[in-house]
Structures are given as structure tokens and as C-alpha cells.
Enzyme design. Structure first.
Site, short mmCIF file in Angstrom:
data_model
loop_
_atom_site.label_atom_id
_atom_site.label_comp_id
_atom_site.label_asym_id
_atom_site.label_seq_id
_atom_site.Cartn_x
_atom_site.Cartn_y
_atom_site.Cartn_z
N HIS A 70 0.82 -1.21 0.00
CA HIS A 70 0.00 0.00 0.00
C HIS A 70 0.85 1.26 0.00
O HIS A 70 0.45 2.29 -0.52
CB HIS A 70 -1.09 0.00 1.08
CG HIS A 70 -0.64 0.21 2.48
ND1 HIS A 70 -0.69 -0.79 3.42
CD2 HIS A 70 -0.15 1.28 3.09
CE1 HIS A 70 -0.24 -0.32 4.56
NE2 HIS A 70 0.10 0.92 4.39
N CYS A 122 -8.06 -5.34 -13.41
CA CYS A 122 -7.61 -4.13 -12.71
C CYS A 122 -6.31 -4.34 -11.93
O CYS A 122 -5.85 -3.45 -11.25
CB CYS A 122 -8.70 -3.59 -11.80
SG CYS A 122 -9.15 -4.73 -10.48
C1 PEP Z 1 -5.42 -7.06 -7.29
O1 PEP Z 1 -5.32 -7.86 -6.36
O2 PEP Z 1 -4.99 -7.28 -8.43
C2 PEP Z 1 -6.05 -5.74 -7.09
C3 PEP Z 1 -6.29 -4.94 -8.10
O3 PEP Z 1 -6.35 -5.38 -5.82
P1 PEP Z 1 -5.28 -4.87 -4.73
O4 PEP Z 1 -4.00 -4.64 -5.46
O5 PEP Z 1 -5.87 -3.65 -4.12
O6 PEP Z 1 -5.24 -6.03 -3.78
#
Ligand code: PEP
Ligand code: MG
Length: 766
Positions: free
Chosen positions: A378, A689
Site C-alpha cells: 500500500h 484491474c
Molecule cells: C489485485 O489484487 O490485483 C487488485 C487490483 O487489488 P489490490 O492490489 O488492491 O489487492
């Protein structure tokens, strides 16, 4: 086939020998053998001398290595690099740029082929092969050698940096990378030295170094002796000055990050205004301690109490107290606080909290180098949102760089250079100009189409409201993923329904008329809320109380969030998405609660409507029953980041296994294709995504299996648009099919290796 094999061998080799001299020697041997060349040589461009230096050869006199130097444009090799194109010459001595170098024994090998090695607009070197004149090279050879050069560019860039003439003791440097941090103390960074690290947020930056070591400043303040003459008046005016500084900083952040700004310094201001804190300090001053010592003494009792606490929320306060104390004492003695880095500087820090990153971004720093451990994802995501280049260099000597020394950060290669030469800085400025130009040209293009006219929607992943401006500026077709957890992460308690409503309302207003997908809270894993504890520390947080599991286990928090989303979405068509769904029951449960909230709000007189409800595909257990999800959900979005880590059991945040995190694993490819086929069969909207959606090597595959919507961080929007414009659908489908036929990683590498370089060339901006 020989050529193909050659490319593939390099894939393996660059991993094995990256950056070492043995790599270059092996490389020339292999190229010579596969291309049936009598001579193969690698020249690497030395920025300091602005010369191409022969660094490895087979077939020429071995002592010429390091000795033969050519200026840019000099000789066939220099001409190839200067012109950035291959030169194929039947008889070398007939080429206008030919240069005879005595004593290297090349006279017999007149058939010549030289290709440039470049990365982006950077010139790295050149690769040359030679044969006897009776067997000249042809166009196919030129094509193959270019492919090799493109594959070698990254590895050679590292080799070049390691072998740089100005570079200091190479073995120490390599060790520095491996050595635990503590062991490196005492050694200092040298001018010209390059540090290799891990890129957490891409981008380049150059600027004066600013060391940000809050911990260190606190310790030094605590050890010093102070003049006892600092009294009550000094303390009181320092409190006012500190308040003013914090408020000014808060106001600056507000502009850029209105969703989180007001939350960042609340704790600091509370401490300053706390009558118990000021009362005790004043009592200390009355006793004759002097203001700085009195502040430090009171702080140390607070710190001991907080540090001993079981609660991570209270423990976190230690940092807030230290931060305030450093500012306060600094103001009493007239020394500016450590965090006040100048705009444009490159901050070097031992560690950072998300709020630090926000603060540094608000201050306008150009980039950040972190010295401790892995980038929790994050923090990287946040840095990317802030468009703040961030590199993690696990070498304590980074902290010994003198304040103000120029640092050059290259996020692409994960390199930090101390006191770079004028050539490197010029190349940095040129690269930046190219990128800025690319950015200026791309927005405004309404639909992104492949070469054959297939429309691809490109949406933005948004983490903070600050991303929205960048996303709109760069022409995103909507928001494919709003990571709602960020406003939760940066503050010190759960935001209320009203506070969330304010954030979502702003988000939707700024993207009005376009599709917006709001993801419910995805906390857990490495996204930890310091204020939420349920007394049990999880041994495997990624397999623990994460995401939708957390929401379903804490329905009040979940309902508050969903209500805030629905209220913000009145009069707009919003989409709500659940993360980490692992069973259909979870999805149905989440949907039931969401629809309950709709009814509840309608009873309260709020004119909201049922939103489209979808889910992330990121846990492998959904794959065998994907048809059931595709039938139930209004839309699916593939979270490739998590899907890969769970599917092949490789922690996405653990740098020890980073090399095993391979998106092109056959199981991953086939899973993606399975989801795409199922979504198509049920007519369910599908997007990707995760990071694969912006990675040049995978976008053709995704398009090839039928994905028509990609959601990427705004930073990548122009690049992905340019990439798609160079893709031919039929070719992408054929490539995908070939990749799906593979059962080993090596087979996929072979298929990709061949296509990848060609694709890159097409996609590369003119
Ligand atoms: C993923 O896991 O690919 C995603 C887009 O979510 P995050 O990166 O927020 O876990
Ligand atoms: Mg995920």
C-alpha cells in the site's frame, strides 16, 4: 529456430549472471555460436568519457577488451549506436564509418553486423558480429540480433553500471546489496556510486538529497545538553510556531489530498493543545529544567507509556509524539524541523509511514529513497497515486550521503546514482522531455483502438482523490477500481458514514457521467488499520481476516460503508464491487446486505437505486465455479495481483520470492482465459484491474483472450493507450492461443520472448 533458442537462452542467463563480467563473456560466446559468427563483441557506452568501450569479445584479440574505445559515431559500431539502427555490411572496410583498429585481428572478418543496445532513449551500447566475407549476414540475422539486443538491454544496463570506470569496489557494492543492513554501517556512499534497489513507484527524479531521519533527530535532541535559560516564553512561542507550521502544512496537503488531509496532523495538534502535556512541561520549566529538557522529559514518560501498550493504535502514537517533540524542541532552539524538505529534493529515509509520504508529496519533493525492507504494497500504491518515484535500496550507506548531494533516481531500472555526471543528468532531462511530450499528445483521444479498430476501454484505478485529476487529465474512460481503504488506512480511527459520504461524493462529482466502480473495504494482508485490533495477531494475514470476510464479520462497518456509497450515488449509476470473494455464498451475502441498505435508505426517504453489484476475481477457489459467479454478478474484475499470489503461492510483498512471482505462469494464463470465456458466455461485463493491465508484456495476451476493459493507475494511462494502438487483434489472439498451449514457464518465455521485442518497438513512442 536457432534464433528463437538464442533469445530464450538469454532470458535464463540474464537472471543467472545479471551484472557480472561472466555474463558478458557468456553472452558473446552464446551469440557467436548461435549466429555462426567468428567474432562477437559487446561494447558498452561509458557516460563519463562518452565513449563506447569494448567490454567482451570472442574472436578478437582478448587484450583489446577495455582498450578499444570508440567515440559516438566512430566506426561501424559507433555509427550503429549513434543512428540507433542496425548496420549490415557485406565488406566492413567499404562502410564510410569504418575504422581500422590495429592489433585486434579483425582484418579477416569483413562481413559485419552491428546493432545498437538501447533502453528507452538511453544508449547502453552495441552488439557486433563478424564473419569471413564469403558468408555475409542477412536481414533475418539482423532481426534476430536486434531481438537479442532488446532482451539484453536491462541486463547490460546493470553490467554497465557495475563496470563503470568511476565505480568503486564492485564486490563491496554487490555485497552491500545482500548484506543485512546493520553490517554496512561505517561505510560511506561515494560520489558517482550507484545503488541498486527495488522500484516501488516508477518515475525518474533528480535533486539534492534531503535526509529524513525523524528517529535520528529525536535521539540526538534527547542526548544533547541545553542552555537552561530557555524559559516559559520560549516554550509558549514554540508551541504557537509549531501549531502554525502544522496548520500551514495541513492546508498545503488539503489542496492535493482533500480526502485525507484533515486527518494527517490531527494527533499532532491534539498533543500540542493537551493541557496535561503543556502543564507538565511548564512545571518542569518552573523547577529550572530549561524548556527543551522539560519537553523531552515529559515526552519520555508519554513515550514509555505508549511503547509498553499492547494496542497498536496506542503504540502508533509514539511516532506522533516524537514528531511533535522534534518540531517543538527545534522551534525552541531555532533549528528547523527535519521533515521540512525543500521542493524538488530527493528524500532519503530509513522508513516511512503512509502519512509521511503524503506530507513529503505535499511538500513537493521529487522522489524518495527508502532504506529499510520491502515496500508494503500500500505504500507503493500510495506513492504511485502521488506520482512520487520511490526506490527501496537495502543499503545503509545510502543514509551517509551528504545533505544536498545530487541524487538521480531511475525508477525504471531501480537505480539511485550519487552525484551523477553531467551526461547522466542530460539524459535524464531528455527522457523527461520525451515523457512529457507523450503525455501532452495522448489525452483527448476519445476511444482507444487497436490497429484493426477494436475499441478498448481504459479506466483508472483510484486510491486517493488526488488521482482523480490525473485520471481525468489523462482521459480515463471511468474509474474501474476505487480502493476505498486508503482513507481508512491513513487515519487513526474508522471514518464515519458521513465522512465517507463526503469522500465518495467528491469522487463521483469529479467523474460525473462516467462509470465508477467503488470497491468495498479491502483491509487486511499488508493493508493494516492501526486502530483495529481484535487481540489476535494473525500469522498469515493474507489468508486471514481480509476484505469481504472482514466486512461480513463486521456488518455495522460494512453497512455504513455501503450506505455512504449508495447515498453518494443518488442520481448516478454506480457500481459496487466486493474484494477477495472466495465462495458464492459470500457474494450473495454481500449483495443481500447491499440491497437491504438500498431498501433501508429508500424507507428513510433517500432516492437511491440498486447499484450494479460485482466482484473481484482474485481467489483461485472461484475459478472452477466461475460460471456460477458470471451468472450471478453484474460484472467481474480480475485482480491479477492477488490472483497470481494465491494461485502460485508466492507472496506479492515478499522480495525474497519476487523472482518467482510470474504472471506468465501457465496456470495463471489459463485461469485468465477461463474467466474471460465464462464472462463472454454469460454476457457479464469483465475488466482486469491488477498490475497486468498496464504491463506491456501482458496487455496483448489480455486483449487476445477477449478482455476489452483495462483499469490502470493514472500514471500508466498514456503508455497503455499507446501500447494498445500498436496491437493487432488477430495477432494478439494467435499469440494468446500459443501461450495458452504451453505447459511450462520456459515454453511461455519462448513464445513471449519472440513477440515481446517486436511489440515493444511498435509501441515505443516516436
Ligand atoms: C489485485 O489484487 O490485483 C487488485 C487490483 O487489488 P489490490 O492490489 O488492491 O489487492
Ligand atoms: Mg487484490
Amino acid at each position: 529456430m536457432d534464433h528463437l533458442r538464442l533469445i530464450c537462452d538469454f532470458g535464463e542467463m540474464s537472471g543467472l549472471f545479471m551484472g557480472s563480467r561472466a555474463f558478458l563473456d557468456k553472452a558473446v560466446q552464446m551469440v557467436a555460436r548461435r549466429m555462426r559468427a567468428a567474432v562477437c563483441s559487446i561494447y558498452i557506452y561509458d557516460e563519463e568519457s562518452e565513449q563506447l568501450v569494448l567490454r567482451a569479445t570472442i574472436g578478437l584479440e582478448p587484450s583489446s577488451v577495455g582498450r578499444v574505445r570508440l567515440a559516438m559515431g566512430e566506426g561501424i559500431v559507433g555509427a550503429a549506436l549513434e543512428g540507433r539502427r542496425p548496420i549490415l555490411q557485406r565488406v566492413a572496410s567499404e562502410h564510410p564509418s569504418f575504422k581500422s583498429v590495429p592489433g585486434i585481428e579483425e582484418e579477416r572478418y569483413e562481413a559485419f553486423l552491428a546493432v545498437p543496445i538501447t533502453r528507452g532513449i538511453a544508449s547502453i551500447g552495441a552488439l557486433a558480429v563478424q564473419r569471413e566475407v564469403a558468408t555475409p549476414f542477412d536481414e533475418d540475422d539482423a532481426l534476430a540480433l536486434r531481438a537479442v539486443a532488446s532482451q539484453l538491454a536491462n541486463a547490460l544496463e546493470n553490467a554497465r553500471l557495475l563496470m563503470d570506470a568511476k565505480g568503486a569496489d564492485k564486490s563491496a557494492r554487490r555485497e552491500g546489496q545482500r548484506r543485512p543492513l546493520r553490517g554496512a554501517r561505517g561505510q560511506r556512499a561515494r560520489a558517482g556510486e550507484r545503488f541498486f534497489g527495488q522500484t516501488a513507484a516508477e518515475g525518474q527524479a533528480a535533486g539534492p538529497a534531503a535526509l529524513f531521519d525523524r528517529e535520528g533527530v529525536y535521539e540526538s535532541f534527547a542526548r544533547r545538553t541545553y542552555d537552561r535559560a530557555y524559559g516559559r516564553a520560549d516554550f509558549e512561542s514554540a508551541v504557537l510556531a509549531t501549531e502554525r507550521q502544522l496548520e500551514a502544512l495541513q492546508a498545503k496537503v488539503e489542496d492535493k489530498l482533500s480526502d485525507v488531509a484533515s486527518l494527517i496532523f490531527t494527533a499532532h495538534l491534539l498533543i500540542l493543545k493537551d493541557p496535561e502535556f503543556t502543564g507538565r512541561v511548564l512545571a518542569g520549566i518552573e523547577r529550572g529544567d530549561g524548556a527543551p529538557r522539560a519537553v523531552l522529559q515529559v515526552a519520555s514518560t508519554y513515550l514509555q507509556r505508549f511503547a509498553a501498550s499492547e494496542s497498536p493504535y496506542v503504540k502508533d502514537k509514539v511516532q506522533d509524539v516524537k514528531d511533535v517533540v522534534v518540531r517543538l524542541v527545534g522551534n525552541i532552539i531555532g533549528q528547523s524541523p527535519a521533515i521540512d524538505s525543500q521542493p524538488g529534493s530527493v528524500v532519503v529515509a530509513r522508513e516511512l509511514y503512509p502519512s509521511d509520504l503524503l506530507e513529503l508529496s505535499a511538500l513537493g519533493v521529487a522522489g524518495v529513497v527508502l532504506v529499510t525492507g520491502g515496500a508494503s504494497s500500500h505504500l507503493s500504491i500510495l506513492a504511485r497515486s502521488l506520482v512520487l518515484p520511490l526506490i527501496i535500496v537495502r543499503d545503509e550507506r545510502m543514509l551517509t550521503v551528504a545533505e544536498g548531494t545530487t541524487l538521480l533516481l531511475d525508477g525504471g531500472g531501480g537505480v539511485v546514482q550519487v552525484n551523477p555526471g553531467e551526461t547522466a543528468l542530460r539524459s535524464f532531462r531528455d527522457q523527461r522531455a520525451v515523457l512529457e511530450d507523450l503525455e501532452r499528445r495522448v489525452p483527448g483521444q476519445p476511444v482507444t483502438r487497436t490497429l484493426d479498430g477494436t475499441g478498448i476501454r481504459i479506466l483508472a484505478n483510484v486510491n486517493l482523490l488526488s488521482d482523480v485529476d490525473l485520471a481525468t487529465h489523462r482521459g480515463a474512460d471511468g474509474i474501474g477500481l476505487y480502493r476505498s481503504e486508503f482513507p481508512f488506512i491513513v487515519r487513526s480511527d474508522f471514518p464515519t458514514e458521513e465522512e465517507q459520504l463526503a469522500v465518495y461524493t467528491q469522487l463521483l462529482a469529479r467523474f460525473s457521467g462516467r462509470e465508477v466502480t467503488l470497491r468495498t473495504l479491502d483491509m487486511g494482508g499488508d493493508k493494516v488499520l492501526s486502530y483495529f485490533t481484535d487481540d489476535t495477531r494473525e500469522a498469515n494475514p493474507f489468508l486471514g481476516m481480509r476484505s469481504i470476510r472482514f466486512s461480513l464479520r463486521n456488518p455495522d462497518i460494512f453497512r455504513q460503508q455501503v450506505r455512504a456509497m449508495l447515498r453518494a450515488g443518488v442520481g448516478r449509476a454506480i457500481r459496487i464491487m466486493f474484494p477477495m470473494v472466495s465462495a458464492l455464498d459470500e457474494f450473495l451475502h454481500g449483495r443481500r446486505i447491499t440491497l437491504d441498505c438500498v431498501e433501508e435508505l429508500q424507507r428513510e426517504g433517500v432516492a437511491c437505486e440498486a447499484p450494479a453489484i460485482g466482484m473481484m476475481v482474485e481467489v483461485p477457489s472461484v475459478l472452477p465455479i466461475i460460471d456460477a459467479f458470471a451468472a450471478e454478478a453484474d460484472f467481474l474484475s480480475i485482480g491479477s495481483n492477488d490472483l497470481i499470489q494465491y494461485l502460485i503461492a508466492v507472496d506479492r510483498t515478499n522480495d525474497k520470492v519476487a523472482d518467482l512471482y510470474r504472471p506468465y505462469h501457465p496456470a495463471v494464463l489459463r485461469s485468465l482465459s477461463l474467466v474471460a470465456a465464462s464472462a463472454a458466455e454469460h454476457g457479464t461485463d469483465l475488466s482486469v484491474c491488477g498490475d497486468m493491465a498496464h504491463q506491456a508484456e501482458y496487455v496483448p495476451f489480455l486483449i487476445g483472450i477477449g478482455v476489452r476493459t483495462l483499469s490502470v493507475e493514472p500514471l500508466y494511462l498514456p503508455r497503455v493507450r499507446a501500447l494498445i494502438a500498436g496491437i493487432d487483434l488477430q495477432e494478439a489472439e494467435a499469440e494468446a492461443e500459443e501461450m495458452l498451449g504451453c505447459t511450462t514457464l520456459t515454453d511461455v518465455e519462448e513464445v513471449m520472448g519472440e513477440r515481446l521485442w517486436a511489440r515493444r518497438e511498435e509501441a515505443e513512442p516516436a
